[in-house]
Design a protein around this motif. Structure first.
Motif, short mmCIF file in Angstrom:
data_model
loop_
_atom_site.label_atom_id
_atom_site.label_comp_id
_atom_site.label_asym_id
_atom_site.label_seq_id
_atom_site.Cartn_x
_atom_site.Cartn_y
_atom_site.Cartn_z
N UNK A 76 0.83 -1.21 0.00
CA UNK A 76 0.00 0.00 0.00
C UNK A 76 0.86 1.26 0.00
N UNK A 77 1.96 1.22 0.76
CA UNK A 77 2.85 2.37 0.79
C UNK A 77 3.49 2.59 -0.58
N UNK A 78 3.81 1.49 -1.23
CA UNK A 78 4.38 1.58 -2.59
C UNK A 78 3.42 2.31 -3.52
N UNK B 79 -2.39 4.21 5.77
CA UNK B 79 -2.95 5.56 5.66
C UNK B 79 -2.32 6.49 6.70
N UNK B 80 -2.17 6.00 7.92
CA UNK B 80 -1.55 6.83 8.98
C UNK B 80 -0.14 7.24 8.55
N UNK B 81 0.61 6.27 8.02
CA UNK B 81 2.00 6.54 7.64
C UNK B 81 2.06 7.45 6.40
N UNK B 82 1.28 7.08 5.38
CA UNK B 82 1.37 7.81 4.12
C UNK B 82 0.92 9.26 4.28
N UNK B 83 -0.15 9.48 5.02
CA UNK B 83 -0.64 10.85 5.17
C UNK B 83 0.41 11.73 5.83
N UNK B 84 1.13 11.15 6.78
CA UNK B 84 2.15 11.94 7.47
C UNK B 84 3.38 12.15 6.59
#
Lengths: 209, 117
Positions: A36-38, A200-205
């Motif tokens: 997902x991060x990719x 989502x928590x990681x990517x948004x930040x």
């Protein structure tokens, strides 16, 4: 060995996974988060600590200091801008990197669950290895717990191990993802909604920085 | 007991048990009703049961030997989660057949230990 999603992008996340039995149960889920991060434009790196997963080093020869050194070296090597640790992985995450600790666990609690598993298994087989005797043996001369061979150095290190002081990572609890922790399940599994939530928590930040 | 699940020093707050912890900041023991609620939640999470199923447990509901999900490895996970979320310590001598025979037996044990802690 390291599993990577490396597109040479600006946002680079190194991941220190859950340990021991929890590592097996959480690995698929960890890779789901990396996928997902990719897709969000974030590179991620999932290295094996010495003695863990596919490392050729013997676990019983490891120490916490060696693991922390390896963690720093891996972060530097991949040019990590952020770090995510899962469960007991929190005890090796480099303090200087911003990032997240997901449902962190002390080394003592990671060992406790293995001691409990070994004790229950020994009792079922008619053995007499109790919780206290296993811990005493582990401290003095190392012990095999649920298939993992701990030397006395690593056993004693883990009993005291907490996250490095002044770590910059934010806490993410299981409740924020919904559902129950995948490390509790009997078999390795995955949860797309939980992977969505953590990514989502990681990517948004990261992306907003 | 050698390894005690202490208040987590992992950078400040109790982050390992986190929101699961039944003890408040003053370290007071949880009320028995909370032990009941927490114990049902632990069984739900560890054995992957529905909330409705664990809500339906009464004192006579059979556990070990009755719930196929509760094998020996699940027992180890169950004990570890009970120590963590109820802030109790399980000793070698606690682990006997009676304790895991019924939900009532397990609840009585958990409540007794929570009051002692």
């Amino acid at each position: 060995m390291v599993l990577t999603f490396d597109g040479g992008r600006t946002h680079r996340l190194i991941i220190f996974p859950a340990m021991f039995d929890e590592a097996n149960k959480m690995r698929r889920q960890t890779v789901e988060v990396m996928h997902r991060l990719d897709m969000s434009g974030i590179d991620s790196f999932l290295p094996d600590l010495p003695g863990c997963n596919e490392s050729r080093q013997p676990l019983e020869k490891q120490s916490l200091a060696c693991w922390r050194q390896a963690a720093r070296a891996a972060a530097d090597h991949f040019g990590a801008t952020h770090v995510l640790s899962l469960r007991a992985g929190a005890v090796v995450a480099p303090a200087n990197l911003p990032g997240w600790r997901f449902a962190p666990l002390t080394g003592a609690k990671a060992l406790r669950s293995l001691v409990m598993a070994q004790s229950v298994s020994a009792r079922e087989a008619g053995g007499e290895d109790g919780l206290e005797s296993l811990s005493t043996i582990g401290r003095k001369c190392g012990v095999q717990l649920a298939g993992w061979q701990f030397g006395p150095q690593l056993f004693n290190d883990l009993q005291q191990a907490v996250a490095i002081p002044d770590s910059q990572q934010a806490l993410v609890e299981q409740e924020q993802l919904g559902g129950s922790g995948l490390w509790l399940r009997a078999e390795p599994g995955e949860s797309p909604p939980q992977a969505d939530a953590l990514a989502a928590i990681i990517a948004m930040s990261m992306i907003s920085l | 007991m050698i390894i005690e699940p202490e208040q987590d020093p992992i950078v400040g707050n109790d982050e390992t048990g986190g929101n699961h912890s039944a003890s408040d900041k003053a370290g007071r023991v949880p009320a028995c009703t909370n032990v009941d609620t927490l114990l049902r939640a632990i069984l739900r999470d560890v054995l992957a049961l529905d909330q409705a199923q664990v809500d339906g447990f009464d004192h006579e509901t059979g556990l070990f030997g009755h719930l196929p999900e509760l094998d020996s490895m699940a027992v180890a996970t169950l004990f570890t989660e009970m120590e963590d979320r109820l802030d109790i310590i399980i000793e070698d001598e606690d682990v006997d057949g009676e304790m895991l025979e019924t939900y009532g037996g397990l609840l009585t044990f958990a409540e007794t230990r929570a009051l002692e802690s």
